[in-house]
Design a protein around this motif. Structure first.
Motif, PDB file in Angstrom:
ATOM      1  N   GLU A 237       0.817  -1.207   0.000  1.00 31.41           N
ATOM      2  CA  GLU A 237       0.000   0.000   0.000  1.00 31.41           C
ATOM      3  C   GLU A 237       0.851   1.256   0.000  1.00 31.41           C
ATOM      4  OE1 GLU A 237      -2.553  -0.159   3.356  1.00 31.41           O
ATOM      5  OE2 GLU A 237      -3.804  -1.811   2.575  1.00 31.41           O
ATOM      6  N   ARG A 238       2.027   1.182   0.635  1.00 31.70           N
ATOM      7  CA  ARG A 238       2.911   2.339   0.719  1.00 31.70           C
ATOM      8  C   ARG A 238       4.287   1.978   0.180  1.00 31.70           C
ATOM      9  NH1 ARG A 238       1.675   4.855   6.761  1.00 31.70           N
ATOM     10  NH2 ARG A 238      -0.592   5.142   6.468  1.00 31.70           N
ATOM     11  N   ALA A 239       5.061   2.994  -0.111  1.00 33.09           N
ATOM     12  CA  ALA A 239       6.416   2.773  -0.616  1.00 33.09           C
ATOM     13  C   ALA A 239       7.266   2.121   0.472  1.00 33.09           C
ATOM     14  CB  ALA A 239       7.033   4.089  -1.059  1.00 33.09           C
ATOM     15  N   LEU A 240       8.009   1.104   0.083  1.00 34.83           N
ATOM     16  CA  LEU A 240       8.845   0.381   1.023  1.00 34.83           C
ATOM     17  C   LEU A 240      10.298   0.866   1.026  1.00 34.83           C
ATOM     18  CD1 LEU A 240       7.582  -3.261   0.322  1.00 34.83           C
ATOM     19  CD2 LEU A 240       6.873  -1.696   2.143  1.00 34.83           C
ATOM     20  N   THR A 250       7.747  -0.116  -8.956  1.00 35.26           N
ATOM     21  CA  THR A 250       6.790   0.448  -9.907  1.00 35.26           C
ATOM     22  C   THR A 250       5.634   1.062  -9.130  1.00 35.26           C
ATOM     23  OG1 THR A 250       7.345  -1.248 -11.551  1.00 35.26           O
ATOM     24  CG2 THR A 250       5.305  -0.007 -11.890  1.00 35.26           C
ATOM     25  N   ARG A 251       5.320   2.316  -9.442  1.00 40.15           N
ATOM     26  CA  ARG A 251       4.205   2.984  -8.769  1.00 40.15           C
ATOM     27  C   ARG A 251       2.984   2.994  -9.678  1.00 40.15           C
ATOM     28  NH1 ARG A 251       4.238   8.848  -5.638  1.00 40.15           N
ATOM     29  NH2 ARG A 251       2.077   8.709  -4.867  1.00 40.15           N
ATOM     30  N   CYS A 252       1.856   2.602  -9.102  1.00 35.80           N
ATOM     31  CA  CYS A 252       0.613   2.556  -9.874  1.00 35.80           C
ATOM     32  C   CYS A 252       0.045   3.965 -10.041  1.00 35.80           C
ATOM     33  CB  CYS A 252      -0.422   1.683  -9.168  1.00 35.80           C
ATOM     34  SG  CYS A 252       0.137  -0.007  -8.886  1.00 35.80           S
ATOM     35  N   HIS A 253      -0.511   4.201 -11.223  1.00 32.87           N
ATOM     36  CA  HIS A 253      -1.139   5.493 -11.491  1.00 32.87           C
ATOM     37  C   HIS A 253      -2.606   5.492 -11.099  1.00 32.87           C
ATOM     38  CE1 HIS A 253       2.438   6.966 -13.484  1.00 32.87           C
ATOM     39  NE2 HIS A 253       2.458   5.876 -14.242  1.00 32.87           N
ATOM     40  N   ASN A 254      -3.154   4.307 -10.864  1.00 38.07           N
ATOM     41  CA  ASN A 254      -4.545   4.208 -10.457  1.00 38.07           C
ATOM     42  C   ASN A 254      -4.635   4.438  -8.950  1.00 38.07           C
ATOM     43  OD1 ASN A 254      -7.216   3.668 -10.013  1.00 38.07           O
ATOM     44  ND2 ASN A 254      -7.152   1.540 -10.738  1.00 38.07           N
ATOM     45  N   ALA A 258      -5.787  -0.913  -4.505  1.00 35.74           N
ATOM     46  CA  ALA A 258      -5.506  -1.203  -3.089  1.00 35.74           C
ATOM     47  C   ALA A 258      -4.017  -1.151  -2.801  1.00 35.74           C
ATOM     48  CB  ALA A 258      -6.063  -2.577  -2.728  1.00 35.74           C
ATOM     49  N   PHE A 259      -3.200  -1.568  -3.761  1.00 34.93           N
ATOM     50  CA  PHE A 259      -1.749  -1.567  -3.570  1.00 34.93           C
ATOM     51  C   PHE A 259      -1.139  -0.616  -4.595  1.00 34.93           C
ATOM     52  CE2 PHE A 259      -3.353  -5.680  -2.191  1.00 34.93           C
ATOM     53  CZ  PHE A 259      -2.828  -5.779  -0.903  1.00 34.93           C
ATOM     54  N   GLN A 260      -0.466   0.388  -4.099  1.00 39.79           N
ATOM     55  CA  GLN A 260       0.060   1.437  -4.957  1.00 39.79           C
ATOM     56  C   GLN A 260       1.484   1.162  -5.448  1.00 39.79           C
ATOM     57  OE1 GLN A 260      -1.543   4.376  -6.061  1.00 39.79           O
ATOM     58  NE2 GLN A 260      -3.350   3.276  -5.300  1.00 39.79           N
ATOM     59  N   GLU A 297      -1.866  -6.901   6.199  1.00 36.13           N
ATOM     60  CA  GLU A 297      -2.774  -6.743   5.066  1.00 36.13           C
ATOM     61  C   GLU A 297      -2.303  -5.658   4.113  1.00 36.13           C
ATOM     62  OE1 GLU A 297      -6.638  -6.014   6.583  1.00 36.13           O
ATOM     63  OE2 GLU A 297      -6.898  -8.041   7.412  1.00 36.13           O
ATOM     64  N   ALA A 298      -1.305  -4.881   4.536  1.00 42.08           N
ATOM     65  CA  ALA A 298      -0.782  -3.823   3.685  1.00 42.08           C
ATOM     66  C   ALA A 298       0.230  -4.351   2.674  1.00 42.08           C
ATOM     67  CB  ALA A 298      -0.136  -2.734   4.536  1.00 42.08           C
ATOM     68  N   VAL A 299       0.601  -5.626   2.793  1.00 42.18           N
ATOM     69  CA  VAL A 299       1.576  -6.227   1.892  1.00 42.18           C
ATOM     70  C   VAL A 299       0.999  -7.519   1.335  1.00 42.18           C
ATOM     71  CG1 VAL A 299       3.880  -7.232   1.692  1.00 42.18           C
ATOM     72  CG2 VAL A 299       3.535  -5.216   3.125  1.00 42.18           C
ATOM     73  N   ARG A 300       1.162  -7.705   0.034  1.00 46.44           N
ATOM     74  CA  ARG A 300       0.690  -8.928  -0.616  1.00 46.44           C
ATOM     75  C   ARG A 300       1.799  -9.482  -1.497  1.00 46.44           C
ATOM     76  NH1 ARG A 300      -1.815 -10.208  -5.561  1.00 46.44           N
ATOM     77  NH2 ARG A 300      -1.933  -8.010  -6.156  1.00 46.44           N
TER      78      ARG A 300
END
Length: 317
Positions: A237-240, A250-254, A258-260, A297-300
């Motif tokens: 969900e957040r930058a690691l 890779t950062r999602c533009h959407n 749920a996961f950016q 749950e913030a990491v998949r």
């Protein structure tokens, strides 16, 4: 003074004599076994030893990747499973050595009863005692300072393991006539207690060194097989902030995803109780980096076989 071979073995006992026909050394060893079994529960001792060997294996395995094993939260079951690799070879070799010792003892006593030359018997006892003394001294000195034995894996602990039994074995070929059995048995219990202590220290030392060597060897094998292992794609969900060579972010533009953030180039090494241990597929000893992520749950994680290609990260991840 070398004893007379005629005194090594007394007359055979008939039925009904029970333990009275046993030499003091054999009776002493039997009594020591009863005392030890009463004081120490065998199951507890074996479990404690397996735990230690598993811990040693894990410590050296993860140390190869620069990871302190204590932060992984490994449990008793994890260490017990790892101990199998650490003790399989030592236990097998110890069993074979014990079996060979029993066969050799039977052959020597049979030769003595057949009236073998006193010179041959004396030579056998001298060789056994001499080798045992040298091995024992070498093992004891190696405990306190580096020696030639410590330069080679397992030589020092095995010297301490084999030396005392050889001395006791040579001494056990002798059964003095006229000696009081009770006094001889008491002396034998003390002798075998000391021998058992030294052998236990040697075996413990040898198994510890072997488990460390096995852990390091398996870690190197795992590092060599990294290209053939499944890839672990990490979504967060957040930058690691993973500044790891060979790992791409890779950062999602959407913004509704749920996961950016997506991270490629990792391989799962261990799933501990509440965290993941990952290493880059391009891991090298020169740039040893490992990643420890919490299981939340913030990491998949998404796994892709090594012979397949993961879908290229798109704008929506």
């Amino acid at each position: 003074m070398i004893p007379d071979p005629a005194e090594f073995v007394g007359p055979d006992r008939g039925p009904g004599d029970g333990s009275a026909g046993e030499p003091p050394q054999a009776s002493g060893l039997h009594r020591l076994g009863k005392i030890f079994g009463t004081v120490v529960a065998p199951t507890s001792l074996v479990t404690a030893l397996l735990y230690y060997f598993g811990w040693s294996h894990a410590a050296w395995y993860f140390e190869h990747f620069g990871v302190e094993s204590s932060v992984l939260g490994l449990g008793t079951v994890d260490y017990l499973f790892r101990s199998v690799d650490a003790i399989f070879v030592p236990v097998t070799l110890s069993a074979l050595a014990g079996l060979l010792a029993l066969w050799a003892r039977a052959v020597i006593r049979w030769r003595i009863r057949q009236g073998s030359s006193r010179r041959i018997v004396r030579a056998v006892i001298c060789v056994l005692a001499g080798v045992g003394i040298l091995l024992t001294l070498g093992g004891i000195v190696s405990v306190f300072r580096p020696t030639v034995l410590t330069e080679h894996l397992l030589l020092a602990p095995l010297s301490l393991t084999l030396g005392p039994p050889l001395i006791a074995y040579a001494n056990g070929l002798r059964r003095p006539r006229g000696a009081r059995r009770s006094a001889g048995t008491t002396t034998a219990v003390t002798e075998w207690a000391i021998v058992f202590t030294l052998v236990a220290i040697g075996l413990f030392w040898a198994a510890g060194e072997y488990s460390a060597a096995v852990g390091t060897s398996q870690a190197r094998r795992f590092a060599q097989n990294l290209p053939a292992l499944p890839a672990a794609v990490v979504y967060s969900e957040r930058a690691l902030s993973l500044n790891v060579p060979g790992v791409t972010e890779t950062r999602c533009h959407n913004k509704e995803a749920a996961f950016q953030y997506r991270y490629d180039g990792l391989v799962l090494m261990l799933r501990a109780t509440d965290q993941y241990l990952l290493v880059p597929r391009e891991w090298t000893e020169a740039g040893a980096v490992a990643v420890l992520l919490p299981r939340t749950e913030a990491v998949r994680l998404e796994f892709v076989p090594a012979n397949a290609r993961a879908a290229a990260p798109g704008p929506s991840c």
